[in-house]
Design a protein around this motif. Structure first.
Motif, short mmCIF file in Angstrom:
data_model
loop_
_atom_site.label_atom_id
_atom_site.label_comp_id
_atom_site.label_asym_id
_atom_site.label_seq_id
_atom_site.Cartn_x
_atom_site.Cartn_y
_atom_site.Cartn_z
N UNK A 102 0.79 -1.22 0.00
CA UNK A 102 0.00 0.00 0.00
C UNK A 102 0.82 1.27 0.00
N UNK A 103 1.93 1.30 0.74
CA UNK A 103 2.76 2.51 0.77
C UNK A 103 3.44 2.76 -0.57
N UNK A 104 3.77 1.68 -1.29
CA UNK A 104 4.34 1.84 -2.63
C UNK A 104 3.26 2.31 -3.61
N UNK A 105 2.05 1.81 -3.44
CA UNK A 105 0.91 2.24 -4.27
C UNK A 105 0.69 3.74 -4.08
N UNK A 106 0.70 4.20 -2.84
CA UNK A 106 0.50 5.63 -2.57
C UNK A 106 1.62 6.45 -3.19
N UNK A 107 2.85 6.01 -3.06
CA UNK A 107 3.98 6.73 -3.66
C UNK A 107 3.83 6.80 -5.18
N UNK A 108 3.41 5.69 -5.79
CA UNK A 108 3.24 5.66 -7.24
C UNK A 108 2.16 6.64 -7.68
#
Length: 128
Positions: A102-108
């Motif tokens: 999820x944190x990578x999704x938000x960053x993307x």
């Protein structure tokens, strides 16, 4: 994961090679056998998925909603809305998936407004 693995997804259509590589980097590849549970309705959400090979079935309240295949994605609604999952997703066939935390999704989505807008459009469509 390689940029080529996600390049065929409409979500990433038109991105530069560099943008594709940045999007692909945090994805981890997973393989699931038919019948495997990928997401459970009412569970907390912490992953985003892109179907690379195979098909998955989506059920909401025990009713069939959709069958997703290569290039499709799921798990975005709960992550964007910070809610629990609204559907159960199971592997219909043997599947190869890209899975992102999820944190990578938000960053993307923060970094790439085009991807964020496409995600919002899919959410609006799935809400109907």
């Amino acid at each position: 994961m390689r940029a080529e693995d996600i390049a065929s997804s409409k979500l990433f259509e038109g991105l530069t090679r560099e943008q594709l590589e940045r999007c692909a980097a945090p994805f981890k590849e997973v393989e699931m056998v038919a019948g495997s549970s990928l997401a459970k309705q009412d569970d907390f959400a912490y992953k985003f998925f892109v179907v690379l090979e195979g098909e998955v079935d989506v059920h909401r309240d025990f009713k069939f909603v959709a069958r997703l295949g290569p290039g499709d994605h799921f798990g975005e609604m709960a992550l964007v809305r910070n809610e629990k999952r609204n559907a159960r997703v199971t592997a219909h066939t043997r599947c190869r998936l890209g899975c992102m935390m999820g944190w990578d999704f938000k960053a993307m989505t923060d970094e790439l407004p085009t991807v964020a807008e496409r995600i919002r459009a899919v959410i609006a469509e799935r809400d109907d």
